[in-house]
Design a protein around this motif. Structure first.
Motif, PDB file in Angstrom:
ATOM      1  N   MET A   1       0.913  -1.222  -0.182  1.00  0.00           N
ATOM      2  CA  MET A   1      -0.034   0.132  -0.205  1.00  0.00           C
ATOM      3  C   MET A   1       0.871   1.406   0.076  1.00  0.00           C
ATOM      4  O   MET A   1       1.676   1.431   0.888  1.00  0.00           O
ATOM      5  N   ALA A   2       0.622   2.037  -1.173  1.00  0.00           N
ATOM      6  CA  ALA A   2       1.444   3.000  -1.116  1.00  0.00           C
ATOM      7  C   ALA A   2       0.973   4.437  -0.514  1.00  0.00           C
ATOM      8  O   ALA A   2       1.749   4.875   0.268  1.00  0.00           O
ATOM      9  N   LEU A   4      -1.550   6.979   1.801  1.00  0.00           N
ATOM     10  CA  LEU A   4      -2.239   6.721   3.017  1.00  0.00           C
ATOM     11  C   LEU A   4      -3.813   7.508   2.601  1.00  0.00           C
ATOM     12  O   LEU A   4      -4.786   7.363   3.468  1.00  0.00           O
ATOM     13  N   ARG A   5      -3.560   8.347   1.842  1.00  0.00           N
ATOM     14  CA  ARG A   5      -4.953   8.962   1.229  1.00  0.00           C
ATOM     15  C   ARG A   5      -5.727   7.812   0.103  1.00  0.00           C
ATOM     16  O   ARG A   5      -5.115   7.839  -0.651  1.00  0.00           O
ATOM     17  N   LEU A   6      -6.633   7.153   0.630  1.00  0.00           N
ATOM     18  CA  LEU A   6      -7.141   6.162  -0.268  1.00  0.00           C
ATOM     19  C   LEU A   6      -7.662   6.702  -1.509  1.00  0.00           C
ATOM     20  O   LEU A   6      -8.144   7.789  -1.434  1.00  0.00           O
ATOM     21  N   ASN A   8      -9.474   4.398  -3.563  1.00  0.00           N
ATOM     22  CA  ASN A   8     -10.795   3.671  -4.150  1.00  0.00           C
ATOM     23  C   ASN A   8     -11.640   4.011  -3.129  1.00  0.00           C
ATOM     24  O   ASN A   8     -11.825   4.192  -1.932  1.00  0.00           O
ATOM     25  N   GLY A   9     -13.025   3.775  -3.767  1.00  0.00           N
ATOM     26  CA  GLY A   9     -14.085   3.986  -3.131  1.00  0.00           C
ATOM     27  C   GLY A   9     -14.614   5.498  -2.640  1.00  0.00           C
ATOM     28  O   GLY A   9     -15.186   5.747  -1.860  1.00  0.00           O
ATOM     29  N   VAL A  10     -13.742   6.540  -3.126  1.00  0.00           N
ATOM     30  CA  VAL A  10     -13.891   7.748  -2.829  1.00  0.00           C
ATOM     31  C   VAL A  10     -13.839   8.882  -3.903  1.00  0.00           C
ATOM     32  O   VAL A  10     -12.911   8.612  -4.529  1.00  0.00           O
ATOM     33  N   ARG A  11     -14.734   9.993  -3.913  1.00  0.00           N
ATOM     34  CA  ARG A  11     -14.533  10.980  -4.746  1.00  0.00           C
ATOM     35  C   ARG A  11     -14.311  12.218  -3.926  1.00  0.00           C
ATOM     36  O   ARG A  11     -15.106  12.534  -2.995  1.00  0.00           O
ATOM     37  N   ARG A  12     -13.028  12.785  -4.012  1.00  0.00           N
ATOM     38  CA  ARG A  12     -12.817  14.068  -3.271  1.00  0.00           C
ATOM     39  C   ARG A  12     -13.258  15.129  -4.045  1.00  0.00           C
ATOM     40  O   ARG A  12     -13.301  15.208  -5.265  1.00  0.00           O
ATOM     41  N   TYR A  28      -7.154  18.444   0.234  1.00  0.00           N
ATOM     42  CA  TYR A  28      -8.750  18.422  -0.380  1.00  0.00           C
ATOM     43  C   TYR A  28      -9.779  18.911   0.542  1.00  0.00           C
ATOM     44  O   TYR A  28      -9.550  18.994   1.813  1.00  0.00           O
ATOM     45  N   ALA A  35      -5.743  15.679   9.130  1.00  0.00           N
ATOM     46  CA  ALA A  35      -5.762  14.690   8.037  1.00  0.00           C
ATOM     47  C   ALA A  35      -4.850  14.974   6.766  1.00  0.00           C
ATOM     48  O   ALA A  35      -4.104  14.344   6.425  1.00  0.00           O
ATOM     49  N   ALA A  39      -1.950  12.483   6.128  1.00  0.00           N
ATOM     50  CA  ALA A  39      -2.062  11.815   4.818  1.00  0.00           C
ATOM     51  C   ALA A  39      -0.664  12.257   4.080  1.00  0.00           C
ATOM     52  O   ALA A  39      -0.285  11.228   3.187  1.00  0.00           O
TER      53      ALA A  39
ATOM     54  N   GLY B  50     -17.981  17.862  -0.285  1.00  0.00           N
ATOM     55  CA  GLY B  50     -17.128  17.757  -1.352  1.00  0.00           C
ATOM     56  C   GLY B  50     -16.604  16.609  -1.337  1.00  0.00           C
ATOM     57  O   GLY B  50     -15.642  16.051  -2.650  1.00  0.00           O
ATOM     58  N   SER B  52     -17.349  12.080  -1.718  1.00  0.00           N
ATOM     59  CA  SER B  52     -18.552  11.276  -1.849  1.00  0.00           C
ATOM     60  C   SER B  52     -18.083   9.690  -1.690  1.00  0.00           C
ATOM     61  O   SER B  52     -16.857   9.310  -2.423  1.00  0.00           O
ATOM     62  N   ILE B  53     -18.552   9.075  -1.043  1.00  0.00           N
ATOM     63  CA  ILE B  53     -17.658   7.895  -0.525  1.00  0.00           C
ATOM     64  C   ILE B  53     -18.823   6.586  -1.075  1.00  0.00           C
ATOM     65  O   ILE B  53     -19.961   6.446  -0.893  1.00  0.00           O
ATOM     66  N   ASP B  54     -17.920   5.579  -1.711  1.00  0.00           N
ATOM     67  CA  ASP B  54     -18.663   4.723  -2.563  1.00  0.00           C
ATOM     68  C   ASP B  54     -19.331   3.839  -1.398  1.00  0.00           C
ATOM     69  O   ASP B  54     -18.452   3.209  -0.432  1.00  0.00           O
ATOM     70  N   THR B  57     -17.229   0.707   0.146  1.00  0.00           N
ATOM     71  CA  THR B  57     -16.063   0.500   0.829  1.00  0.00           C
ATOM     72  C   THR B  57     -16.023  -0.163   2.127  1.00  0.00           C
ATOM     73  O   THR B  57     -15.207  -0.304   2.921  1.00  0.00           O
ATOM     74  N   LEU B 140     -10.762   8.777  11.117  1.00  0.00           N
ATOM     75  CA  LEU B 140     -10.036   9.135  10.231  1.00  0.00           C
ATOM     76  C   LEU B 140     -10.175   8.519   8.607  1.00  0.00           C
ATOM     77  O   LEU B 140     -10.515   9.064   7.515  1.00  0.00           O
ATOM     78  N   ARG B 145     -11.374   9.331   4.717  1.00  0.00           N
ATOM     79  CA  ARG B 145     -10.523   8.189   3.878  1.00  0.00           C
ATOM     80  C   ARG B 145      -9.134   8.199   3.756  1.00  0.00           C
ATOM     81  O   ARG B 145      -8.484   8.297   2.905  1.00  0.00           O
ATOM     82  N   ILE B 146      -8.606   8.297   5.054  1.00  0.00           N
ATOM     83  CA  ILE B 146      -7.309   8.509   5.101  1.00  0.00           C
ATOM     84  C   ILE B 146      -6.723   7.284   6.167  1.00  0.00           C
ATOM     85  O   ILE B 146      -7.500   7.098   7.301  1.00  0.00           O
ATOM     86  N   VAL B 147      -5.813   6.499   5.927  1.00  0.00           N
ATOM     87  CA  VAL B 147      -5.410   5.333   6.602  1.00  0.00           C
ATOM     88  C   VAL B 147      -4.210   5.768   7.304  1.00  0.00           C
ATOM     89  O   VAL B 147      -3.350   6.367   7.113  1.00  0.00           O
TER      90      VAL B 147
END
Lengths: 102, 468
Positions: A1-2, A4-6, A8-12, A28, A35, A39, B50, B52-54, B57, B140, B145-147
């Motif tokens: 995993m490269a 930290l800001r995912l 997939n599954g999100v539109r920013r 963003y 965050a 990130a 701003g 939208s989360i699928d 997930t 978080l 959507r930040i790990v």
């Protein structure tokens, strides 16, 4: 995993820069200052007053006040509770932050 | 400035929103105040504008439930004022602040729905960057959507860590293990069948998914030290006995870049204490909770506490308690009579009785045990704000300090910006150990306003308004 800001599954939303310790940092719309910094892979948010120890986000819900930084000239602002905004000036806080205010 | 409300509600999580909706449905318009930027509380935290989360997930369930509750609230005509710090509470009045603006809200009835935060339990290295609360890492991930990291260890007790471990793995993090203190037997879990099929199924689901990923749940283990220079680089873990004391010789070291601590929750009781309602020590939580009747009313008529702020019970209980409190407040205001209250609240009250049983079981399994405090070394920081170590605290106790108030006067513990939220439960334990008092006999900090830091300019504005 490269990243930290995912991605997939999100539109920013829109992107912009904040200025962290004099350097531009990508943010963003909607992200908290904490965050944005986490990130980027950085964790240090402040150094403590007595021992100069590094501190970062701990609770991330506004309770512990560990994430306080100097934001737009005000010290002791919780990075986890503050939305990043374009051009926001964020600085690492040293101790109580008196010397961080220009 | 002075504002007035028939019903004031502090907190816009499940309990506060459910209370506002129930009250609105019987004609009471509540003023709902919330410290966060968006309503929903922690569990129903919504992604920021701003984003939208699928839905795929795997974090959608709580957000979807939260969205539905927020939609219900909007339909009912409930409005929430967000970003407001309530920094003082008196009978009949709340003191509010938003930025530089300050005002007094005079209320007839009040519902405190202030929720909970993670129980802070010190051990060497717990202040290092990269050591987070599990709930913090989850928010978080859910909202931004930040790990938080790449090689993650979770430690503590209870279902939250299982949930967060799965969510982190979904996000691509390498989860080394979930260290779970408790070793519940199947007999402990049986009473859950009485009322919470859904939760039991969920719990089995989490465990199953972790097993499918080969993420071990190490029962009877916990973290005893986080090591690193600028941030956490490794974690020392150990097996614990039945009282959760680390067993010498069982230690192992894991290379990690992130540690999540989920040791259960503590109710946020600052406002219910400040206002002067009666509280009792809850040994199963290791903290103080407001004394409430079955309708969530405190010792002060017209003042209610609903949800996790009244004792940790989760969002399902919070929703029902909120509804009961909202209706009861309407009854106190004379908008509905006792008969109508009974009719409207009956279903929620029945559900609460059912949910109460499994709560007692969870409490018994996760009751904090004294062994956890044996992780504390002399150099361990207890008060994070004022950087006070265990050896400093113990020295003052040896020199005669017997209460939190005395420790505060001598060491400044609890005087930092968090106002004792992080250190007080540990200080109570250290005082109990050092003086032979029972924890419930240790005199706690007296709550004083402001319970949240506010700018002096806001106070000045209030002062000027009083003289106008």
């Amino acid at each position: 995993m490269a990243e930290l800001r995912l991605v997939n599954g999100v539109r920013r939303g829109k992107t912009f820069d904040i200025i962290l310790d004099g350097q531009a940092l990508l943010a963003y719309e909607g992200e908290t200052v904490a965050a944005v910094i986490l990130a980027s892979g950085r964790r240090l948010l402040r150094l403590t007053r007595k021992r100069g120890e590094p501190r970062s986000v701990f609770c991330n819900i506004g309770v512990c006040y560990e994430c306080r930084m100097v934001i737009d000239g005000s010290p002791n602002v919780r990075a986890c509770q503050t939305r990043a905004s374009p051009g926001m000036v964020v600085n690492t806080q040293h101790g109580l932050g008196e010397d961080d205010i220009a | 400035m002075i504002a007035r409300a028939d019903l004031a509600i502090v907190g816009a999580g499940p309990a506060g929103l459910a209370a506002a909706i129930a009250a609105r449905q019987v004609g009471v318009a509540a003023v709902v105040l919330d410290d966060n930027e968006q309503p929903g509380g922690q569990i129903y935290r919504q992604p920021p504008r701003g984003f939208s989360i699928d839905p795929a997930t795997g974090i959608r369930d709580d957000q979807a439930r939260g969205r539905r509750l927020l939609d219900d609230a909007a339909r009912a005509g409930v409005s929430v004022r967000n970003g407001v710090a309530v920094w003082n509470a008196k009978p009949g009045a709340l003191y509010c602040c938003q930025g530089d603006e300050a005002w007094t809200l005079q209320y007839e009835t009040l519902i405190l729905a202030t929720g909970a935060y993670e129980r802070p339990l010190p051990f060497p290295g717990w202040t290092l960057p990269g050591v987070f609360t599990s709930g913090g890492v989850q928010s978080l991930l859910k909202a931004q959507r930040i790990v938080a990291g790449k090689r993650v260890l979770l430690a503590g007790t209870g279902p939250l860590n299982l949930v967060v471990a799965n969510q982190l793995a979904d996000a691509g993090a390498q989860v080394l293990a979930v260290l779970e203190l408790a070793r519940p037997s199947v007999f402990d879990l049986l009473p859950m069948l009485a009322g919470r099929w859904e939760l039991l199924a969920q719990g089995i689901g989490y465990v199953g998914r972790l097993a499918g990923r080969r993420i071990p749940i190490m029962r009877g283990w916990t973290i005893i030290e986080a090591r690193g220079k600028e941030e956490v680089q490794s974690a020392v873990i150990a097996q614990v006995d039945d009282e959760w004391r680390p067993i010498p010789g069982s230690e192992r070291v894991l290379e990690v870049d992130t540690v999540c601590l989920g040791f259960g929750l503590l109710p946020s009781t600052e406002l219910s204490q400040l206002i002067g309602s009666e509280h009792r020590y809850a040994p199963e939580l290791g903290g103080w909770i407001p004394v409430c009747d079955e309708y969530c009313e405190t010792s002060m008529p017209g003042v209610f506490v609903a949800g996790d702020g009244a004792g940790i019970a989760g969002s399902l209980v919070a929703l029902e308690e909120g509804r009961v409190a909202g209706l009861r407040a309407a009854m106190r205001l004379g908008r509905i009579d006792p008969k109508e209250f009974s009719a409207q609240a009956a279903r929620s009250l029945a559900r609460l009785r059912r949910l109460g049983r499994s709560r007692a079981v969870l409490d018994r399994i996760s009751r904090p045990r004294p062994g956890l405090f044996e992780r504390i070394t002399p150099e361990t920081v207890i008060c994070r704000c004022e950087e006070v170590t265990a050896s400093e605290v113990r020295k003052e106790i040896e020199d005669g300090a017997t209460s939190l108030v005395e420790l505060k006067a001598r060491l400044r513990v609890g005087m930092g910006l968090c106002q004792g939220r992080i250190c007080s439960s540990t200080l109570i334990e250290l005082l109990a150990q050092g003086t032979g008092q029972r924890p419930e006999d240790v005199r706690p900090f007296s709550q004083r306003p402001p319970v949240k830091p506010i700018p002096v300019s806001a106070l000045l504005a209030l002062e000027e308004a009083c003289h106008d």
